[in-house]
Scaffold this active site. Structure first.
Site, short mmCIF file in Angstrom:
data_model
loop_
_atom_site.label_atom_id
_atom_site.label_comp_id
_atom_site.label_asym_id
_atom_site.label_seq_id
_atom_site.Cartn_x
_atom_site.Cartn_y
_atom_site.Cartn_z
N LYS A 65 -11.37 -13.46 39.90
CA LYS A 65 -12.47 -12.92 40.71
C LYS A 65 -13.78 -13.18 39.99
O LYS A 65 -13.91 -12.94 38.80
CB LYS A 65 -12.29 -11.41 40.94
N CYS A 83 -27.53 -16.73 44.69
CA CYS A 83 -26.82 -17.77 45.46
C CYS A 83 -25.70 -17.14 46.29
O CYS A 83 -24.99 -16.26 45.82
CB CYS A 83 -26.24 -18.81 44.49
N CYS A 85 -24.01 -19.62 48.54
CA CYS A 85 -23.30 -20.80 49.04
C CYS A 85 -22.29 -21.34 48.03
O CYS A 85 -21.55 -22.28 48.34
CB CYS A 85 -24.29 -21.90 49.41
N CYS A 94 -29.98 -18.59 42.64
CA CYS A 94 -30.12 -19.66 43.63
C CYS A 94 -31.00 -20.77 43.07
O CYS A 94 -32.02 -20.51 42.43
CB CYS A 94 -30.72 -19.11 44.92
N HIS A 98 -28.31 -24.68 48.82
CA HIS A 98 -27.88 -24.40 50.19
C HIS A 98 -28.65 -25.26 51.21
O HIS A 98 -28.15 -25.52 52.30
CB HIS A 98 -28.09 -22.91 50.51
#
Length: 298
Positions: A65, A83, A85, A94, A98
């Site tokens: 996980k 982020c 994506c 990020c 994306h």
């Protein structure tokens, strides 16, 4: 007779030979591979389907996980972009990956933007600290009179002196003191108006009555200066309500604290003062039986 009896025997022998031949052929025939082929094909499809459903094909693939936790302090940045994506080279932050993904796949994924209003939090904490500093036991603040009494007690053990309380409360005390002073001047104006009108039977706006009216007003003004400590005491009592009013305007309007304070100043100290003066003069003129505006002499 001999021919007919031998015919059934021949038939039985032929049938037995056919059964033996079929059994032998089945025993030496290799097993069919159709079932194994079907099983392998189904397993391959399941594996491909499992891989196609993965969202994360890049970040910490050996971990069961992937979780991220951030702790924000009062001095941290007020805006963070995460982020979503799973393609960012700076994950969990990020980096704009994306946008290329959306252009290539026709998708519409975007980042998670977290904004922390640390300034508002600090202001709320400051308000809480001010309320704690002003808090006194219920027995000593059960009525306005007891509050005023505790304020004028110098060197008492219940809390700071009047000057110290005003200094701690800052702008709230300044607003409340301005309002209390304006209300005292409005009352002074009303009492002076009533006294002059009752004594002379004329309105202060009548010709030649302005100077006598100012003499009466000066006497009441001296009295209000004598009781100035009382205004300080009232401002301490009222300041908590001004602070709540500012907070109410701030919450309902979404404006900053400075703008909310400006609204409170305009409503309470400007509009409230003119309204109190007008109402006081009207009541004083009614009680004295003299109209505010003298009749015109034709």
């Amino acid at each position: 007779m001999t021919s007919s009896s031998s015919s059934p025997s021949l038939l039985s022998g032929a049938a037995l030979l056919l059964l033996l031949s079929a059994s032998t052929t089945h025993a030496f025939t290799p097993p069919s591979t159709h079932h194994a082929t079907t099983t392998m094909s189904s397993s391959s499809k399941k594996t491909q389907l499992h891989l196609s459903k993965r969202i994360n094909n890049k970040i910490s693939l050996d971990s069961p996980k992937v979780a991220t936790m951030e702790n924000y302090g009062s001095t941290d940045n007020t805006k963070t972009v995460y982020c979503r994506c799973w393609k960012s080279e700076t994950f969990p932050m990020c980096d704009g990956s994306h946008m290329a993904h959306n252009k290539e796949c026709g998708d519409n994924v975007g980042p998670l933007i977290v904004s922390v209003d640390t300034k508002k939090k600090e202001e709320e904490e400051a308000v809480v600290e001010e309320e704690k500093a002003l808090a006194t036991p219920e027995k000593t603040t059960s009525s306005p009179f007891s509050k005023l009494k505790s304020i004028f007690q110098k060197g008492n053990k219940e809390g700071p002196t009047t000057k110290e309380k005003l200094a701690k409360m800052g702008l709230s005390a300044l607003l409340s003191y301005g309002w209390v002073s304006n209300m005292s001047y409005a009352i002074t104006l009303s009492l002076s108006w009533y006294t002059h009108s009752k004594k002379t039977g004329l309105s202060p706006l009548a010709p030649g009555q302005w100077k006598p009216f100012l003499a009466v007003y000066a006497g009441f003004y001296v009295f209000t200066n004598i009781i100035r400590p009382l205004r300080f005491g009232l401002s301490v009592v009222v300041s908590q309500y001004f602070d709540r009013f500012v907070g109410f305007i701030e919450r309902k309007s979404g404006w900053g604290r400075k703008a909310s304070i400006g609204v409170v100043v305009f409503l309470a100290n400007v509009c409230g003062t003119f309204a109190a003066m007008g109402l006081g003069v009207g009541v004083a003129s009614t009680l004295a039986g003299v109209p505010v505006f003298p009749p015109k002499v034709v």
